[in-house]
Design an enzyme around this catalytic site. Structure first.
Site, short mmCIF file in Angstrom:
data_model
loop_
_atom_site.label_atom_id
_atom_site.label_comp_id
_atom_site.label_asym_id
_atom_site.label_seq_id
_atom_site.Cartn_x
_atom_site.Cartn_y
_atom_site.Cartn_z
N GLY A 495 0.84 -1.19 0.00
CA GLY A 495 0.00 0.00 0.00
C GLY A 495 0.87 1.23 0.00
N GLY A 496 0.24 2.35 -0.06
CA GLY A 496 1.00 3.59 -0.06
C GLY A 496 0.19 4.66 0.62
N GLY A 497 0.85 5.45 1.42
CA GLY A 497 0.16 6.56 2.04
C GLY A 497 0.82 7.83 1.59
N GLY A 498 0.53 8.90 2.28
CA GLY A 498 1.10 10.18 1.92
C GLY A 498 2.59 10.25 2.21
N GLY A 500 4.82 7.55 2.10
CA GLY A 500 5.67 6.55 1.51
C GLY A 500 4.92 5.26 1.29
N SER A 501 5.55 4.37 0.56
CA SER A 501 4.91 3.11 0.22
C SER A 501 5.37 2.02 1.18
CB SER A 501 5.28 2.72 -1.20
OG SER A 501 4.97 3.79 -2.06
N VAL A 502 4.54 1.00 1.29
CA VAL A 502 4.85 -0.11 2.19
C VAL A 502 5.01 -1.38 1.36
CG1 VAL A 502 4.09 -1.38 4.22
CG2 VAL A 502 3.42 1.00 3.93
N LYS A 516 8.29 0.18 5.38
CA LYS A 516 7.76 1.46 4.89
C LYS A 516 8.94 2.33 4.44
CE LYS A 516 4.44 4.99 6.04
NZ LYS A 516 3.14 4.49 5.71
N ASP A 611 -3.56 11.21 11.91
CA ASP A 611 -4.04 10.70 10.63
C ASP A 611 -4.88 9.43 10.83
OD1 ASP A 611 -4.38 10.75 7.91
OD2 ASP A 611 -2.44 9.86 7.44
#
Ligand SMILES: *[C@@H]1O[C@H](CO)[C@@H](O)[C@H](O)[C@H]1NC(C)=O
Ligand SMILES: *[C@@H]1O[C@H](CO)[C@@H](O)[C@H](O)[C@H]1NC(C)=O
Ligand SMILES: *[C@@H]1O[C@H](CO)[C@@H](O)[C@H](O)[C@H]1NC(C)=O
Ligand SMILES: *[C@@H]1O[C@H](CO)[C@@H](O)[C@H](O)[C@H]1NC(C)=O
Ligand SMILES: *[C@@H]1O[C@H](CO)[C@@H](O)[C@H](O)[C@H]1NC(C)=O
Ligand SMILES: *[C@@H]1O[C@H](CO)[C@@H](O)[C@H](O)[C@H]1NC(C)=O
Ligand SMILES: *[C@@H]1O[C@H](CO)[C@@H](O)[C@H](O)[C@H]1NC(C)=O
Ligand SMILES: *[C@@H]1O[C@H](CO)[C@@H](O)[C@H](O)[C@H]1NC(C)=O
Ligand SMILES: *[C@@H]1O[C@H](CO)[C@@H](O)[C@H](O)[C@H]1NC(C)=O
Ligand SMILES: *[C@@H]1O[C@H](CO)[C@@H](O)[C@H](O)[C@H]1NC(C)=O
Ligand SMILES: *[C@@H]1O[C@H](CO)[C@@H](O)[C@H](O)[C@H]1NC(C)=O
Ligand SMILES: *[C@@H]1O[C@H](CO)[C@@H](O)[C@H](O)[C@H]1NC(C)=O
Length: 829
Positions: A495-498, A500-502, A516, A611
């Site tokens: 997945g990816g958030g604001g 960085g990606s995991v 991450k 968040d």
């Protein structure tokens, strides 16, 4: 006139005596023109008009901006000669000429005009009003109809009082058009207009041809656009829709006339609602639509690719470079990218046939041509044989090819594979060669056997190798090389958030980890290590455990336990996954509350998560919830709030104080948690419409049902997928807690400790009031409360007496905090 205004007027009068033009002048008449540094200012000191220079541009334009006493940051709201700048403002002149307002350039050539066929020539004048309308009228009679007005010709800003719509009699349309760049007010590619087909929805279009966003239809009763539920979160605007045989338009006013507020069609292709904050002297973004940058059609131009999880959002595809370096520097990506190496032209002998570069997880561009091909190789050769083909995609017997520019490409976490045509010389490095080699032959059996042998050897070698070394207690410092290896070069993205990606990784001991990769961490190594070791000490059964980190050069990575059941959003909103029953949902709500309460109240430093949303609640094998990504606010530092409020847009989980600019406390998490509770009950995003298509903002509906004096059908609130299988008492409790959590004033929200006690059934919750921000418009004006000011006038929701005493009990001395912590620590390990 009070003494203050008198003094001000007197002062201004003194200044006026010395200067040519000043605040005294709000009109341009036959006798009074505008040139050089002269400006006119509206009578009440709201707006100013004159020549201005955008950014570092050397061009001058006639523009209107807020008077500096009102808004200290020069903010242009209207531009006359958007496409015809002048370079010397002193020899250019704006004046009345033949009944029109005309701008003459350095060589006295008219370059811009109001262009009306005036019947009353002679005594026309142009007048700047306090609402920001520049009006050409016959004579100085203010009640005469305007011959022309800037409100009918907006640039990129929609001011209160102006109309955006169309008139079918005069064929006049008001359209907001973005600037090209921050230094060029010429009309850009993005525009907002009322749907010309007569539905009461706003549309945003690219190049006036491709619609990429719609506000959804206007709902007269709840007074919002169906796809902009955020509008409820700010009871600042009074929108109204007028439609009749001749015309259709929206206009809006601001309830509090002291508020300075505007809508803009930004160069980013997003419509934004901003309000000036006098306390912090800056514009405050309330919401923007579309919510994410990559939803803006073709934002990165031809052969550019948009990635919502990286900054900058735009990058040129491999083998391409920005067409205009200066454009990209000004964040104008729309010109796109051009090929670094020309394609093989076919008629030279020493050239090599083009090849195809594989782009994985992409959104496919529009305007593809479907062709018949039975295999990838066949599809590829069809593209290769068409001189104009730039890319192809092949998927289970479907072959698509693209001719010409590729627009609107997006890097997704889960998308299709696109094969991009490039010159053979772009495939230099054989090791990083991801391209397909034309006519690849089946490798020899010997080669394959050798490869397998190598893999087995390297696996055996790794079996006994210890990766990383333990530092600061239980935390492990990893080497980048090792992480690269265990994640198979970051190939399996979770997945990816604001931030960085995991990626998924498997350690030599076969335990599974989540890695991450942080983006935009500005901190130095030492500070990073300090923060990480703080996070590392925080352990609780409802928090995702940090196992280690990596900090090498500019690379910053965090290593966590892997959660096999993924994140809560997938379970709630994704039809494919198993439906979580009510008991599980309740336990998830409770567990999450416990994790947050621990972060807020039991750690040495209170940690605000900042968040909270279903994406950040992970589930282990037993579906026990674990809060992820805590402590990142500190790691990412100052960038964080910018990322939250701008990059991702206001997502419906953000507490009002995030956007109003007051200090954010742990109560901001409480708000987000409350919003998430609504989603846990309903099984759908708050920001989405209900399935029956009725315009209903779930939190409002739920809050009203639960707080109404009549007995409501509580089970009707429950996720339809659960088919009314739920505990009425628990659902009622959860909605009440949610409603309490999303109170506008943070002082009226419970602490996470209180939430835990209520959900555990230890504490009762009184009926909370329906928060202002959830209420439908329609009350009288004096009930309107603005959350940017301290809402002292708001009827306070007092928590039950039970709750207040309980909260004072949970406040513990430092020593008891520590002993509590070690208890928790043990239960978690
Ligand atoms: C404009 O100029 C004319 C002649 O120069 C004069 O008669 C008239 O009074 C002036 N009007 C204003 C408003 O100053
Ligand atoms: C304008 O120029 C100044 C000085 O040359 C520079 O520091 C600044 O970044 C420039 N601004 C923009 C928006 O390019
Ligand atoms: C003034 O505008 C005219 C028409 O656009 C143009 O031909 C002329 O060069 C301009 N003068 C200057 C000094 O730019
Ligand atoms: C004025 O209108 C005429 C026709 O209505 C048009 O040809 C001309 O370009 C317009 N001029 C300006 C400066 O907008
Ligand atoms: C202004 O115009 C209105 C109608 O157009 C008229 O009734 C009024 O008398 C005029 N006022 C002045 C001062 O001329
Ligand atoms: C408005 O547009 C319609 C169709 O485009 C045209 O028939 C009509 O004459 C126009 N009216 C005016 C006043 O320009
Ligand atoms: C408006 O209606 C026309 C014809 O019905 C249709 O082709 C067009 O797509 C519609 N436009 C929008 C923006 O809905
Ligand atoms: C915008 O549309 C026009 C035709 O409507 C076209 O000529 C132009 O190339 C388009 N611009 C871009 C950037 O695609
Ligand atoms: C529409 O326009 C016509 C002529 O311009 C006018 O007579 C009529 O009153 C207008 N109707 C409405 C509802 O404004
Ligand atoms: C456009 O939006 C971006 C991101 O919100 C912001 O930084 C920029 O200042 C905005 N531009 C204008 C002209 O308002
Ligand atoms: C390729 O594009 C050019 C120019 O648009 C056109 O003349 C030519 O016929 C096209 N060739 C093919 C094979 O489609
Ligand atoms: C909202 O605007 C409408 C139309 O402009 C007006 O009638 C109404 O009184 C306004 N409502 C409030 C609360 O100001």
């Amino acid at each position: 006139m009070d003494s203050k205004t008198f003094l001000l007027s007197f002062l201004l009068l003194c200044i006026c005596l010395n200067t040519h033009l000043c605040l005294g002048a709000d009109t341009i008449t036959a006798n009074r023109s505008l040139s050089g540094d002269q400006t006119i200012v509206s009578a009440g000191g709201q707006f100013e008009l004159g020549f201005f220079q955008p950014g570092n541009s050397s061009n001058y334009y006639i523009g209107m901006w807020y008077y500096k006493q009102l808004v200290s940051e020069k903010t242009i709201v209207w531009v006359a000669n958007r496409e015809q700048p002048v370079s010397d403002r002193f020899s250019s002149e704006l004046r009345i000429s033949d009944g029109n307002l005309v701008l003459f350039n350095e060589s006295k050539t008219p370059i811009w005009s109001t262009n009306v066929t005036s019947t009353t020539s002679g005594s026309t004048e142009a007048f700047l009003s306090d609402d920001g309308n520049f009006v050409l009228r016959a004579g100085s009679n203010s009640s005469s109809l305007p011959l022309w007005q800037s409100f009918d010709h907006p640039a990129h800003t929609w001011l209160p009082g102006a109309r955006i719509g169309f008139n079918t009699v005069t064929n006049q349309t008001q359209i907001l058009t973005s600037w090209k760049t921050s230094e060029d007010p010429a009309p850009g590619l993005y525009s907002l207009e009322l749907d010309p087909n007569g539905t009461n929805a706003y549309l945003i279009q690219w190049n006036r041809s491709r619609q990429y966003w719609s506000s959804g239809s206007w709902d007269e009763k709840s007074r919002i656009f169906s796809l902009v539920p955020e509008m409820r979160l700010n009871y600042i605007y009074n929108f109204s829709y007028v439609t009749n045989k001749n015309e259709s338009y929206f206009t809006y006013s601001v309830y509090d006339p002291k508020k300075t507020s505007r809508f803009v069609m930004n160069t980013s292709g997003q419509i934004q609602q901003l309000t000036w904050l006098d306390s912090s002297k800056q514009w405050n973004l309330f919401w923007s639509q579309p919510r994410t940058q990559c939803e803006v059609y073709a934002y990165c131009g031809a052969f550019g690719s948009c990635n919502q999880n990286s900054l900058p959002f735009c990058n040129c595809l491999h083998g391409f470079e920005p067409k205009s370096k200066s454009g990209w520097d000004l964040l104008d990506y729309s010109v796109g990218c051009s090929r670094s190496t020309p394609l093989y032209s076919g008629n030279s002998d020493n050239g090599k046939e083009d090849r195809f570069w594989e782009l994985t997880s992409m959104s496919l561009p529009e305007n593809d041509q479907s062709v018949n091909a039975g295999s990838n190789v066949q599809c590829q050769s069809l593209c290769l044989n068409n001189r104009n083909c730039t890319a192809y995609a092949y998927d289970s017997n479907n072959c698509s090819i693209w001719i010409g520019d590729l627009l609107n490409l997006q890097q997704l976490s889960d998308g299709r594979t696109l094969y991009l045509r490039l010159a053979a010389s772009e495939f230099k490095d054989p090791k990083s060669n991801k391209g397909l080699i034309i006519g690849v032959s089946v490798g020899s059996a010997v080669g394959i056997a050798l490869l397998i042998g190598l893999i087995v050897v390297s696996m055996l070698r790794h079996r006994n190798r210890v990766i990383g070394k333990a530092v600061e207690g239980s935390l492990v410092a990893f080497e980048y090389r090792d992480l690269q290896e265990v994640t198979k070069n970051f190939s399996e993205k979770l997945g990816g958030g604001g931030f960085g990606s995991v990626f998924k990784g498997t350690m030599p001991d076969s335990s599974v980890i989540a890695v991450k990769k942080l983006e935009s961490v500005s901190q130095g190594e030492k500070q990073f290590r300090t923060e990480v070791s703080t996070i590392g000490t925080i352990q609780h059964v409802n928090l995702v455990r940090l196992r280690g980190f990596c900090s090498e050069g500019s690379k910053r990575l965090l290593v966590y336990d892997y959660m096999p059941n993924g994140s809560l959003d997938a379970h709630l909103f994704n039809c494919q996954s198993d439906v979580l029953d009510w008991k599980t949902r309740y336990q998830i709500a409770l567990g999450t509350a416990r994790g947050l309460a621990y972060l807020h109240e039991k750690c040495i430093d209170c940690i605000i998560h900042c968040d909270i949303k279903p994406e950040n609640i992970l589930l282990d094998t037993e579906l026990c919830p674990k809060v992820a990504d805590f402590g990142l606010a500190k790691l990412v530092g100052r960038e964080f709030s910018r990322v939250l409020t701008t990059m991702r847009g206001t997502r419906g989980y953000l507490a009002p104080e995030w956007i109003s600019g007051v200090a954010v406390t742990a109560k901001a998490d409480v708000y987000s948690y409350g919003m998430m509770l609504f989603e846990i009950v309903s099984g759908r995003r708050n920001s989405e419409q209900s399935e029956d298509g009725k315009v209903r903002f779930f939190p409002t509906w739920a809050a009203e049902l639960i707080t109404s004096t009549e007995e409501g059908d509580v089970l009707s609130l429950l996720d339809p997928k659960l088919e009314r299988n739920g505990d009425v008492e628990e659902i009622t409790r959860v909605i009440r807690v949610a409603c309490w959590c999303v109170q506008d004033d943070e002082a009226h929200r419970p602490s996470m400790g209180q939430v835990v006690q209520i959900l555990e059934g230890v504490l009762d919750v009184n009926l909370p009031s329906v928060p202002r921000s959830l209420q439908v418009f329609g009350g009288s004006q004096d009930h309107i409360v603005f959350f940017t000011e301290s809402s002292s006038s708001q009827s306070s929701h007092a928590p039950s007496n039970n709750a207040s005493t309980a909260s004072s009990q949970t406040k513990s001395t430092p020593s008891s905090t520590i002993s509590k912590r070690s208890e928790e620590h043990q239960t978690s390990t």
